[in-house]
Design a protein around this motif. Structure first.
Motif, PDB file in Angstrom:
ATOM      1  N   MET A  85       0.818  -1.213   0.000  1.00 17.42           N
ATOM      2  CA  MET A  85       0.000   0.000   0.000  1.00 17.42           C
ATOM      3  C   MET A  85       0.859   1.274   0.000  1.00 17.42           C
ATOM      4  SD  MET A  85      -2.635   1.198   2.990  1.00 17.42           S
ATOM      5  CE  MET A  85      -3.877   2.454   2.776  1.00 17.42           C
ATOM      6  N   THR A  86       1.881   1.300   0.848  1.00 16.32           N
ATOM      7  CA  THR A  86       2.647   2.535   1.021  1.00 16.32           C
ATOM      8  C   THR A  86       3.871   2.624   0.116  1.00 16.32           C
ATOM      9  OG1 THR A  86       3.951   1.583   2.837  1.00 16.32           O
ATOM     10  CG2 THR A  86       1.908   2.729   3.423  1.00 16.32           C
ATOM     11  N   ARG A  87       4.441   1.462  -0.277  1.00 15.10           N
ATOM     12  CA  ARG A  87       5.661   1.465  -1.093  1.00 15.10           C
ATOM     13  C   ARG A  87       5.453   0.857  -2.470  1.00 15.10           C
ATOM     14  NH1 ARG A  87      10.805   1.523   2.115  1.00 15.10           N
ATOM     15  NH2 ARG A  87      10.244   2.117   4.228  1.00 15.10           N
ATOM     16  N   ASN A  88       4.271   0.286  -2.693  1.00 17.00           N
ATOM     17  CA  ASN A  88       3.955  -0.377  -3.960  1.00 17.00           C
ATOM     18  C   ASN A  88       5.025  -1.399  -4.342  1.00 17.00           C
ATOM     19  OD1 ASN A  88       2.247  -0.808  -6.138  1.00 17.00           O
ATOM     20  ND2 ASN A  88       3.355   0.619  -7.455  1.00 17.00           N
ATOM     21  N   SER A  89       5.459  -2.166  -3.334  1.00 18.41           N
ATOM     22  CA  SER A  89       6.567  -3.101  -3.534  1.00 18.41           C
ATOM     23  C   SER A  89       6.119  -4.540  -3.322  1.00 18.41           C
ATOM     24  CB  SER A  89       7.713  -2.772  -2.564  1.00 18.41           C
ATOM     25  OG  SER A  89       8.717  -3.766  -2.628  1.00 18.41           O
ATOM     26  N   LEU A  90       6.044  -5.291  -4.416  1.00 15.25           N
ATOM     27  CA  LEU A  90       5.688  -6.708  -4.318  1.00 15.25           C
ATOM     28  C   LEU A  90       6.793  -7.517  -3.641  1.00 15.25           C
ATOM     29  CD1 LEU A  90       3.913  -7.621  -7.680  1.00 15.25           C
ATOM     30  CD2 LEU A  90       3.010  -7.957  -5.372  1.00 15.25           C
ATOM     31  N   VAL A  91       8.036  -7.115  -3.847  1.00 16.74           N
ATOM     32  CA  VAL A  91       9.158  -7.815  -3.212  1.00 16.74           C
ATOM     33  C   VAL A  91       9.062  -7.704  -1.698  1.00 16.74           C
ATOM     34  CG1 VAL A  91      11.666  -7.874  -2.917  1.00 16.74           C
ATOM     35  CG2 VAL A  91      10.677  -7.507  -5.191  1.00 16.74           C
ATOM     36  N   ARG A  92       8.843  -6.479  -1.219  1.00 18.89           N
ATOM     37  CA  ARG A  92       8.693  -6.275   0.229  1.00 18.89           C
ATOM     38  C   ARG A  92       7.480  -7.035   0.763  1.00 18.89           C
ATOM     39  NH1 ARG A  92      11.327  -2.104   2.985  1.00 18.89           N
ATOM     40  NH2 ARG A  92      12.789  -0.904   1.713  1.00 18.89           N
ATOM     41  N   LYS A  93       6.414  -7.036  -0.018  1.00 18.18           N
ATOM     42  CA  LYS A  93       5.214  -7.759   0.407  1.00 18.18           C
ATOM     43  C   LYS A  93       5.516  -9.242   0.594  1.00 18.18           C
ATOM     44  CE  LYS A  93       0.305  -8.428  -0.738  1.00 18.18           C
ATOM     45  NZ  LYS A  93       0.198  -9.885  -0.588  1.00 18.18           N
ATOM     46  N   LYS A 166      -0.494   9.907   1.860  1.00 21.94           N
ATOM     47  CA  LYS A 166      -1.699   9.684   1.047  1.00 21.94           C
ATOM     48  C   LYS A 166      -2.683   8.745   1.735  1.00 21.94           C
ATOM     49  CE  LYS A 166      -3.146   8.508  -3.638  1.00 21.94           C
ATOM     50  NZ  LYS A 166      -2.722   8.052  -4.979  1.00 21.94           N
ATOM     51  N   TRP A 167      -2.150   7.684   2.383  1.00 18.10           N
ATOM     52  CA  TRP A 167      -3.042   6.691   3.006  1.00 18.10           C
ATOM     53  C   TRP A 167      -3.835   7.271   4.180  1.00 18.10           C
ATOM     54  CZ3 TRP A 167      -2.581   5.318   8.121  1.00 18.10           C
ATOM     55  CH2 TRP A 167      -1.367   5.613   8.756  1.00 18.10           C
ATOM     56  N   CYS A 169      -5.369   9.980   3.985  1.00 22.81           N
ATOM     57  CA  CYS A 169      -6.487  10.701   3.337  1.00 22.81           C
ATOM     58  C   CYS A 169      -6.504  12.193   3.656  1.00 22.81           C
ATOM     59  CB  CYS A 169      -7.825  10.058   3.727  1.00 22.81           C
ATOM     60  SG  CYS A 169      -8.026   8.382   3.090  1.00 22.81           S
ATOM     61  N   ILE A 170      -5.330  12.811   3.670  1.00 22.40           N
ATOM     62  CA  ILE A 170      -5.273  14.244   3.947  1.00 22.40           C
ATOM     63  C   ILE A 170      -5.956  15.052   2.839  1.00 22.40           C
ATOM     64  CG2 ILE A 170      -2.954  14.377   2.937  1.00 22.40           C
ATOM     65  CD1 ILE A 170      -4.448  16.591   5.759  1.00 22.40           C
ATOM     66  N   GLU A 171      -5.827  14.608   1.583  1.00 23.55           N
ATOM     67  CA  GLU A 171      -6.450  15.380   0.495  1.00 23.55           C
ATOM     68  C   GLU A 171      -7.976  15.285   0.555  1.00 23.55           C
ATOM     69  OE1 GLU A 171      -4.828  16.167  -3.109  1.00 23.55           O
ATOM     70  OE2 GLU A 171      -2.851  15.293  -2.757  1.00 23.55           O
ATOM     71  N   GLU A 172      -8.493  14.108   0.870  1.00 24.47           N
ATOM     72  CA  GLU A 172      -9.945  13.972   1.047  1.00 24.47           C
ATOM     73  C   GLU A 172     -10.425  14.858   2.190  1.00 24.47           C
ATOM     74  OE1 GLU A 172      -8.665   9.902  -0.612  1.00 24.47           O
ATOM     75  OE2 GLU A 172      -7.810  11.551   0.549  1.00 24.47           O
ATOM     76  N   THR A 173      -9.628  14.915   3.247  1.00 26.65           N
ATOM     77  CA  THR A 173      -9.970  15.740   4.413  1.00 26.65           C
ATOM     78  C   THR A 173     -10.042  17.212   4.031  1.00 26.65           C
ATOM     79  OG1 THR A 173      -8.936  14.170   5.955  1.00 26.65           O
ATOM     80  CG2 THR A 173      -9.192  16.443   6.710  1.00 26.65           C
ATOM     81  N   LEU A 174      -9.058  17.671   3.280  1.00 22.21           N
ATOM     82  CA  LEU A 174      -9.049  19.074   2.860  1.00 22.21           C
ATOM     83  C   LEU A 174     -10.175  19.373   1.876  1.00 22.21           C
ATOM     84  CD1 LEU A 174      -5.205  19.653   2.469  1.00 22.21           C
ATOM     85  CD2 LEU A 174      -6.679  20.309   4.377  1.00 22.21           C
TER      86      LEU A 174
END
Length: 339
Positions: A85-93, A166-167, A169-174
């Motif tokens: 979710m935060t790094r978009n990394s399948l390897v880390r996952k 982004k996760w 949701c600061i932009e949704e909040t604003l």
């Protein structure tokens, strides 16, 4: 011979929220007859029989270092899903998948922050854990004085406390507040965040006029939060959020702040009942609908009996859900039962 457990607490794992949670578990062990010590040094764990660790990663490391130890693992979140979710990394996952499977299989006790988290891990990894304990994340006791500030519930003051990722949701909040400001010109927004430059950029993007950006230390946070009527806790419908129990809800309620939150956190849906005195939003509604829900609530919250009823609702949450003494006793009983 007295039972003994060492809490392995490396510096970077400890903050205000984790210290409070860990202290509850320590008190549970002590009440169950254990002697409790703590260390930051891995070398201190070489010949220790029972060890508490802060994550699946540390379970893996400590178990390699001391294979015979009985490990108590606190699963604070979904490491594999968060990596994606935060790094978009399948390897880390994939790496986290291996670590989580190992921890679930070889821990003596697994501690989860929600029932949904426990169910998720069981469904994904197909590992049956006999010894598990569930306790939500929280770090504050109820401060009833925070409900009695003069004019607090008469002014449409909004606060957001936290990071600008982004996760979160600061932009949704604003976006929501931008719409609210058009309907309630007296509304004000305060962002309590370290990243003032990014916060200014985001505020300008949404053309918000009545705002303040500030940062306060953890020691000053309660005194600051209690000034505001509303607090934002917006999250998207994602498994990482579904299983979580953000401490922000506890911080807001403890300080008499009315939470504005989306209905995606399963444990809140189960344990914080839908209330006329909290603002719960449907995650799949439009920002316009959210704005209408909030402005409608604000017009009704000026009723004379609002403050007393809100306080009663919050008292109930702290009695049933954010009750430190209850979890200490329950954890003690759990430890005695498993031996």
């Amino acid at each position: 011979m007295t039972n003994k457990i060492i809490f392995f607490l490396p510096k970077k794992t400890m903050n205000e929220a984790t210290v409070y949670y860990v202290d509850i578990l320590k008190h549970g062990f002590i009440k169950a007859g254990y002697s409790v010590e703590e260390t930051e040094d891995l070398s201190d764990l070489k010949k220790i029989n029972k060890i508490f660790v802060m994550s699946a990663k540390w379970c893996f490391i400590v178990k390699l270092f001391n294979p015979k130890a009985k490990i108590v693992t606190w699963f604070q979140g979904l490491g594999a899903e968060e990596a994606l979710m935060t790094r978009n990394s399948l390897v880390r996952k994939r790496l986290w998948n291996c670590v989580e499977f190992f921890a679930l299989k070889f821990s003596w006790i697994n501690i989860y922050v929600s029932e949904r988290m426990h169910n998720y891990y069981q469904d994904i990894y197909r590992v049956k854990d006999k010894n598990f304990f569930i306790m939500p994340c929280f770090n504050k006791k109820l401060n009833e004085d925070a409900f009695n500030l003069v004019d607090k519930y008469d002014k449409p003051s909004f606060v957001y406390a936290g990071g600008l990722d982004k996760w979160q949701c600061i932009e949704e909040t604003l976006d929501i507040f931008c719409q609210i400001e058009k309907s309630i010109p007296a509304a004000s927004l305060t962002l309590l965040t370290k990243d003032k430059i990014k916060a200014e950029e985001l505020i300008k993007r949404y053309n918000i006029k009545n705002y303040k950006i500030s940062f306060v230390s953890l020691n000053e946070l309660d005194a600051e939060l209690m000034k505001y009527k509303y607090g934002f806790l917006i999250r998207q419908d994602h498994i990482v959020n579904n299983v979580s129990t953000p401490t922000k809800m506890n911080s807001y309620l403890a300080n008499g702040v009315i939470p504005i939150y989306t209905n995606v956190i399963d444990d809140f849906n189960e344990n914080i009942r839908k209330s006329n005195y909290f603002v719960m939003l449907n995650a799949y509604d439009t920002v316009k609908t959210w704005k209408e829900t909030i402005t409608r609530f604000d017009s009704s919250s000026s009723l004379i009996d609002f403050k007393g009823n809100f306080l009663n609702e919050v008292r109930l949450v702290f009695l049933t859900y954010y009750n430190q003494e209850k979890y200490i006793l329950n954890f003690c009983d759990f430890l005695k039962k498993i031996g």
